[in-house]
Every structure is written in C-alpha cells, then in structure tokens.
Design a protein around this motif. Structure first.
Motif, mmCIF file in Angstrom:
data_model
loop_
_atom_site.group_PDB
_atom_site.id
_atom_site.type_symbol
_atom_site.label_atom_id
_atom_site.label_comp_id
_atom_site.label_asym_id
_atom_site.label_seq_id
_atom_site.Cartn_x
_atom_site.Cartn_y
_atom_site.Cartn_z
ATOM 1 N N SER A 1 0.833 -1.207 0.000
ATOM 2 C CA SER A 1 0.000 0.000 0.000
ATOM 3 C C SER A 1 0.862 1.249 0.000
ATOM 4 N N LEU A 2 1.980 1.194 0.731
ATOM 5 C CA LEU A 2 2.886 2.343 0.737
ATOM 6 C C LEU A 2 3.443 2.582 -0.663
ATOM 7 N N VAL A 3 3.775 1.489 -1.371
ATOM 8 C CA VAL A 3 4.222 1.622 -2.766
ATOM 9 C C VAL A 3 3.127 2.302 -3.577
ATOM 10 N N GLY A 4 1.894 1.819 -3.410
ATOM 11 C CA GLY A 4 0.780 2.395 -4.153
ATOM 12 C C GLY A 4 0.596 3.868 -3.856
ATOM 13 N N LEU A 5 0.707 4.220 -2.581
ATOM 14 C CA LEU A 5 0.539 5.627 -2.177
ATOM 15 C C LEU A 5 1.590 6.520 -2.803
ATOM 16 N N SER A 6 2.876 6.172 -2.576
ATOM 17 C CA SER A 6 3.914 7.092 -3.029
ATOM 18 C C SER A 6 3.983 7.137 -4.551
ATOM 19 N N VAL B 1 6.827 0.856 -12.862
ATOM 20 C CA VAL B 1 6.237 1.632 -13.950
ATOM 21 C C VAL B 1 4.727 1.523 -13.915
ATOM 22 N N ALA B 2 4.237 0.306 -13.710
ATOM 23 C CA ALA B 2 2.791 0.108 -13.636
ATOM 24 C C ALA B 2 2.205 0.951 -12.515
ATOM 25 N N MET B 3 2.864 0.931 -11.355
ATOM 26 C CA MET B 3 2.357 1.653 -10.192
ATOM 27 C C MET B 3 2.439 3.164 -10.386
ATOM 28 N N LEU B 4 3.455 3.614 -11.096
ATOM 29 C CA LEU B 4 3.605 5.053 -11.300
ATOM 30 C C LEU B 4 2.600 5.579 -12.312
ATOM 31 N N ILE B 5 2.444 4.869 -13.413
ATOM 32 C CA ILE B 5 1.688 5.445 -14.523
ATOM 33 C C ILE B 5 0.205 5.112 -14.477
ATOM 34 N N THR B 6 -0.110 3.825 -14.247
ATOM 35 C CA THR B 6 -1.490 3.405 -14.478
ATOM 36 C C THR B 6 -2.502 4.002 -13.490
ATOM 37 N N PRO B 7 -2.256 3.969 -12.169
ATOM 38 C CA PRO B 7 -3.253 4.597 -11.281
ATOM 39 C C PRO B 7 -3.430 6.084 -11.580
ATOM 40 N N ALA B 8 -2.333 6.767 -11.903
ATOM 41 C CA ALA B 8 -2.433 8.195 -12.202
ATOM 42 C C ALA B 8 -3.243 8.427 -13.464
ATOM 43 N N MET C 1 -4.409 13.633 -7.404
ATOM 44 C CA MET C 1 -3.359 13.002 -6.603
ATOM 45 C C MET C 1 -3.955 12.041 -5.584
ATOM 46 N N MET C 2 -5.030 12.483 -4.927
ATOM 47 C CA MET C 2 -5.622 11.617 -3.909
ATOM 48 C C MET C 2 -6.218 10.365 -4.540
ATOM 49 N N LEU C 3 -6.933 10.554 -5.651
ATOM 50 C CA LEU C 3 -7.530 9.401 -6.324
ATOM 51 C C LEU C 3 -6.460 8.427 -6.772
ATOM 52 N N SER C 4 -5.388 9.015 -7.334
ATOM 53 C CA SER C 4 -4.330 8.182 -7.859
ATOM 54 C C SER C 4 -3.674 7.367 -6.745
ATOM 55 N N ALA C 5 -3.479 8.023 -5.586
ATOM 56 C CA ALA C 5 -2.927 7.299 -4.441
ATOM 57 C C ALA C 5 -3.895 6.200 -4.003
ATOM 58 N N LEU C 6 -5.182 6.531 -3.991
ATOM 59 C CA LEU C 6 -6.193 5.546 -3.604
ATOM 60 C C LEU C 6 -6.191 4.359 -4.564
ATOM 61 N N PHE C 7 -6.172 4.652 -5.874
ATOM 62 C CA PHE C 7 -6.134 3.575 -6.862
ATOM 63 C C PHE C 7 -4.890 2.717 -6.682
ATOM 64 N N GLY C 8 -3.776 3.389 -6.357
ATOM 65 C CA GLY C 8 -2.537 2.650 -6.132
ATOM 66 C C GLY C 8 -2.698 1.651 -4.995
ATOM 67 N N VAL C 9 -3.278 2.127 -3.893
ATOM 68 C CA VAL C 9 -3.458 1.248 -2.738
ATOM 69 C C VAL C 9 -4.431 0.116 -3.072
ATOM 70 N N VAL C 10 -5.538 0.484 -3.732
ATOM 71 C CA VAL C 10 -6.534 -0.538 -4.083
ATOM 72 C C VAL C 10 -5.909 -1.609 -4.973
ATOM 73 N N SER C 11 -5.124 -1.156 -5.993
ATOM 74 C CA SER C 11 -4.526 -2.165 -6.878
ATOM 75 C C SER C 11 -3.524 -3.022 -6.132
ATOM 76 N N ALA C 12 -2.786 -2.396 -5.205
ATOM 77 C CA ALA C 12 -1.795 -3.173 -4.475
ATOM 78 C C ALA C 12 -2.469 -4.282 -3.682
ATOM 79 N N ILE C 13 -3.557 -3.923 -2.987
ATOM 80 C CA ILE C 13 -4.242 -4.915 -2.158
ATOM 81 C C ILE C 13 -4.927 -5.972 -3.031
ATOM 82 N N MET C 14 -5.578 -5.480 -4.097
ATOM 83 C CA MET C 14 -6.251 -6.406 -5.001
ATOM 84 C C MET C 14 -5.225 -7.364 -5.608
ATOM 85 N N GLY C 15 -4.091 -6.793 -6.023
ATOM 86 C CA GLY C 15 -3.043 -7.616 -6.622
ATOM 87 C C GLY C 15 -2.574 -8.696 -5.677
#
Lengths: 292, 307
Positions: free
Chosen positions: A12-17, A209-216, A230-244
């Motif tokens: 999730s931290l990866v997804g956030l940052s 790369v996937a984490m940087l580009i795709t959620p954004a 930015m907030m949505l993108s961080a949220l999507f990052g976390v969601v994808s990380a957990i889902m993944g």
C-alpha cells in the motif's frame, strides 16, 4: 503484525507514493521517462552494492538518485544535440539497464541481488528483514524506507504545491514568473528515482512503472483538479496493491505481476465507466446528441 | 576464429547477425516515425503471448511462440491506439500503461506456467533477457527466413517507405494508401520484435531497434545510407553480443547485445562523420580561428587608416 499484514502495508505504501508522484508525472508528459528511470536505477543500486557491499537503505537511495539524475541529464543532452527525445530515452536507459544486468549476471550473482529480483522484486522476503525502531518496535527495512520516502515526497509536494502546479500545466508561465523550472525538473526527477528505488525492493523495476503510470492515468479520467487527482491516484494505487496481493494468493503466482495486472483492471474500469471521460459516457452523450 | 566454435554456435551467430540487420533497418523506420519507444512497449507486450502460447501447446517451438507474441503485441498496439484516440490520455502514458500491465500479466502467467511445468523448467525465463544459446537449428531457420522477409520488405518498397515517412501527404497524392502502409509498418515492426525475443529477450529487444539507428545518424546524410549503416551496426552488435554472452555459462544474451550496440553508439557519437563530437569540435575551432584572424585583419586595417 502478521506476515500478510506487513506485505499489504508495504504494498500500500508503494501504491501511495507511486500514485502521488505518478499524478505529476503524467501531467508533465513524462510517463516514458519514468519507465527509463525505473530501469536505470538498477545500475545505481548495483554500483552502490559493489562499492559498499551493502544492500540496505541509504547507499541504495543515493546510488539510485545519482543514476536517475544521470539518466535525465543524458537524455536532455542527447536531445539538445539533435537526437529525438524518444530515441535518446531509449538509448540511455537500455544501456544503463544492460550494464546493470551484466554486472549482476557476471560479477555479483552470488548476492541476493539477481536479475529476477531486479525485475519483479521479492515482496515475500520483506517481512523477514526487520530493524529496530524506537517507539515503533520492529519494522521491516523496506517498509521503513518506503515510509520515509513517502513522507519526504509528500512534504516536497506540499510546500511547493503551487509551483508544481504551474510548472506542470504551463512551464512557460512558470518561467516568466521566475520559478526555476529546470531546477524543479531535476528535483522532480530525483523524487521519481527515490520513489522508484524505495519501491524497487517490493515490486521490482518494471512493476514500478505500472504503479507510477497506471493509477495516475486512471485518476486523470475521473477529475480535472490536481489535488483530487493526486488523492484518487494514491487511492487507486493502494486498491490495486491490495487487489493484486489477493489475486496472487488466489492464483498462487507472482505478487508484483498481479499488482501490475490489478492496476490494469482499475484502469480498464475507469476507461469504460468514468462519468466524464469514460467510453460509456462518451457513447451515451454521442447517442443523446444524435437523438436530439 | 569462427571455425573454433561449435556448429550450433555458428548458426546462432548467423541468426543474431541477420536479426541485428533486420532490427537495425526497421529501427530507422521507427526512428523517423518518431516511435522508438513504441518498439519498447510492443516488445514488453509480447511476453504474455509467448507464455500463453506455450501453455496452450505445451511445446517450446519458435513458430508457435512467435505467433503468440505477435498476437499479444499487436493487441498491445491496438490498445495503445484505442486509449490514445478515445480518451484524453496521451500516447506516452498509454504506452507506459500497456507496457507495464502486459508485462505484469506476462510475469503472472509465467510464474503459473513454470510452476506447473515442474522441475524441468520450460526455459521460458530465457525470453526475458534472451538466451541465444538455447536456440536449436529449427529456431535458427525460422528466424533466418523471417528476418530475410523483413529485410526484403524494406528494400522492395524503399521508395514507398521514404515517401511514407517523410512526406505522407505527397504519398497520399501519389495514390499510396497511408492506412495500408501503416499496417505494413506495424507488421514488420512486430515481426522483427517477436523473432528477436528468444535471442535478445523482451526487455532489451527495443534497444536493438533504437541504438543502431541513432548511431547510424552520425554517419549518414541520406535515408538510404542511414538504413544501410544501421543494418550493419545492428548486425555487428547482434553477433558480437551473442559471441560475448556465449563465453560465460548461462549468461543472458540481451544485455551483451545492448552493450555491443552501445559501444558502437559511443564510437559514432565521438567520431561520427556527421555531427560527431570530434568533427563538431574541430569545425568550431576552425571557425573560431578564421573569425579571430578576420577580426585581427580588421583591426590592423583600422589602425593603418587611423595613421
């Protein structure tokens, strides 16, 4: 905390940052530059390892930032000498990545650095390497590094929020206002390298790369405001990380691969169903316009 | 020196040579189409296709894997096109998305397939960084034929390619269908990428397209000479790289091929006859000298007049 919780927290931290940095990244049209940096930090890490014989914390971060900045400077230099931007990115990062891989494959292959690790990361090993932190108790090294980088990134973005906004949307205006555009560019490149290398241990070079580009990019389809993006993108990052993670557990496969795949799913949903820029709403408006 | 090598190695060298030539030539097309990084995205996107083709057929025969790779990279190309044209996302972002998501999916499938393939290991890992030594005679033939086909396509339609790249409007006026040329371009690009993935690997295949063509720019003043130069550089890099990687046991081929082409690039950058660093420095110095002597003459003339 349990083993799975540490993995989820780290991911999730990866997804956030990555999500936060990624939002600026795609607005600055530098998606492929992130791809380049995520490859060339490998060389920085390997060289840092060869010099210090340590695979931890600060050396790796410094090595990675140097490699990232070197990439940015070289790309800019070739471009200014008449090579197309795309091609100069292609030349620089493939070369640096290849040197890194050759060094790993031939010289340092004995360490826990190996080519597979470099590509996919080894998030499953992260909970084993803990360090003692005052007040918080034992925390995995990678999680600690990620949190520190996340704090730093958020701090830099917040204090210069207006400047980031102007330089991203209208660099010419920013320059005329006296904002040091070039300096901000290199600061940004350092931020991307830092984020990349912090996430590197967890998800590897390509999944970053996937984490940087795709959620954004997904967030970009939902909103027109930078702060919300930015907030949505961080949220999507976390969601994808957990889902993944859960996809990986379910199919018993690579965690980082599944996380990249999950970012793709989030993007697909956004692409189809986002109210403003989604395919469905476009088709709907088009047919509505045709009816009237 | 070549006679010391085993016959299989000689065949492998021949195939990486011709692969390099084909990739170098197609790289020039991609360069002038301003799509150097597209080749990077497409080569990453080939991975799931390779793995799924293997999982479906259960054999590691190159034609089947190449077919799978081609389908998945074409799908990637179409998706990039689709994302770009039907949303506000720019092309480079679209490429990044497809590249990373397809690659992630490929790694997912790869992990599943190599687990179920058991201890024998399908050797699919070789497709990531390339393993030229693992090619058998059959693979070499497949590669040779396809690479020759690609080279033929470039040479046969040379004039058309030039028009298509540099003056698409005029090409249209001449009755050359842009759509058709575009599809042909995409097909040869994908073809050269997919035949290269076993030898060079999906991650670094793009380098074999990009680096030789950029190096060739430093030696050529026309498109024709650039294509030829780039082909020669690509071929040399392919052969040297696979030769170097055959020294060590299990060394990946891709990175060595890239290093060989980077070395060529470095030499071109410094000594290249067109815009090379050395040539430019010399020209600058000569101009400075001329300027100096000119202004000195002016001064003396002025002084004389004043007297």
């Amino acid at each position: 905390m349990s083993y799975a919780m540490w993995i989820l927290l780290t991911a999730s931290l990866v997804g956030l940052s990555c999500g936060i940095v990624g939002a600026l990244l795609i607005l600055r049209r530098m998606a492929m530059m992130a791809d380049a940096i995520s490859h060339s930090v490998l060389l920085g890490i390997v060289v840092a390892y060869l010099i210090t014989r340590e695979l931890s914390g600060i050396h790796m971060l410094i090595g990675a930032v140097i490699a990232g900045l070197l990439t940015a400077v070289l790309v800019q230099w070739f471009h200014s000498r008449g090579v197309q931007k795309d091609a100069s990115i292609g030349v620089v990062f493939t070369t640096m990545f290849a040197i890194g891989v050759v060094l790993i494959a031939t010289k340092v292959g004995n360490a826990h650095l190996d080519t597979k690790h470099a590509l996919m990361g080894e998030i499953t090993f992260i909970p084993w390497e803990k360090v003692q932190v005052p007040w918080l108790g034992e925390i995995p090294q990678a999680t600690l590094t990620l949190s520190a980088v996340l704090l730093l990134v958020v701090f830099i973005i917040l204090i210069f929020y207006k400047e980031w906004k102007i330089t991203s949307f209208d660099p010419a205006l920013a320059a005329s206002l006296g904002i040091p555009v070039v300096l901000m560019h290199y600061i940004f490149m350092s931020m991307v390298s830092l984020t990349t290398v912090a996430a590197f241990d967890a998800v590897g070079a390509i999944m970053v790369v996937a984490m940087l580009i795709t959620p954004a990019a997904s967030a970009y389809l939902w909103t027109d405001r930078l702060s919300i993006m930015m907030m949505l993108s961080a949220l999507f990052g976390v969601v994808s990380a957990i889902m993944g993670y859960y996809i990986a557990v379910w199919l018993d496969t690579s965690i980082s691969g599944s996380m990249a795949f999950a970012t793709g799913l989030v993007f697909l949903l956004s692409f189809l169903f986002s109210p403003k820029h989604g395919l469905a709403s476009r088709l709907h408006y088009r047919s509505a316009a045709a009816d009237s | 020196m070549l006679s010391y090598l085993s016959p299989n190695t000689q065949w492998v060298l021949l195939s990486t040579l011709i692969l390099g030539i084909a990739a170098g030539m197609i790289g020039c097309l991609a360069y002038w189409k301003r799509q150097s990084l597209m080749s990077d995205a497409l080569s990453h996107a080939a991975l799931p296709g390779v793995v799924i083709a293997f999982a479906l057929t259960g054999v590691k025969s190159l034609p089947v894997l190449v077919l799978g790779a081609a389908i998945s990279s074409l799908l990637g190309a179409l998706l990039i096109q689709g994302i770009r044209s039907s949303s506000r996302i720019k092309e480079d972002t679209a490429m990044g998305i497809i590249l990373s998501v397809f690659f992630g999916f490929g790694i997912m499938m790869l992990t599943i397939v190599s687990r179920s393939a058991g201890g024998s290991q399908s050797g699919l890992d070789g497709f990531i960084f390339g393993q030229a030594a693992s090619m058998v005679r059959q693979d070499v033939y497949t590669m040779l034929i396809m690479a020759a086909l690609v080279i033929l396509v470039v040479f046969a339609g040379f004039k058309e390619w030039k028009l298509f790249l540099f003056d698409p409007d005029f090409a249209k006026g001449m009755g050359l269908s842009g759509k058709w040329m575009n599809s042909l371009y995409l097909s040869v690009l994908v073809l050269v990428i997919v035949i290269g993935i076993q030898a060079v690997g999906v991650i670094l295949m793009a380098a074999l397209l990009i680096i030789p063509s950029v190096s060739a720019r430093y030696w050529s003043s026309s498109f024709r000479s650039m294509v030829i130069c780039s082909g020669v550089f690509g071929g040399a890099a392919g052969m040297t790289g696979s030769l170097l990687s055959s020294i060590g046991n299990g060394w990946p081929t891709g990175p060595f091929v890239v290093l060989a082409s980077s070395a060529i690039f470095l030499v071109s950058l410094i000594f290249g006859a067109e815009k090379g660093l050395l040539v430019q420095a010399l020209q600058l110095r000569r101009q400075k000298k001329r300027h100096h002597s000119n202004s000195w003459q002016h001064k003396t003339v002025h002084v004389k007049e004043a007297e």
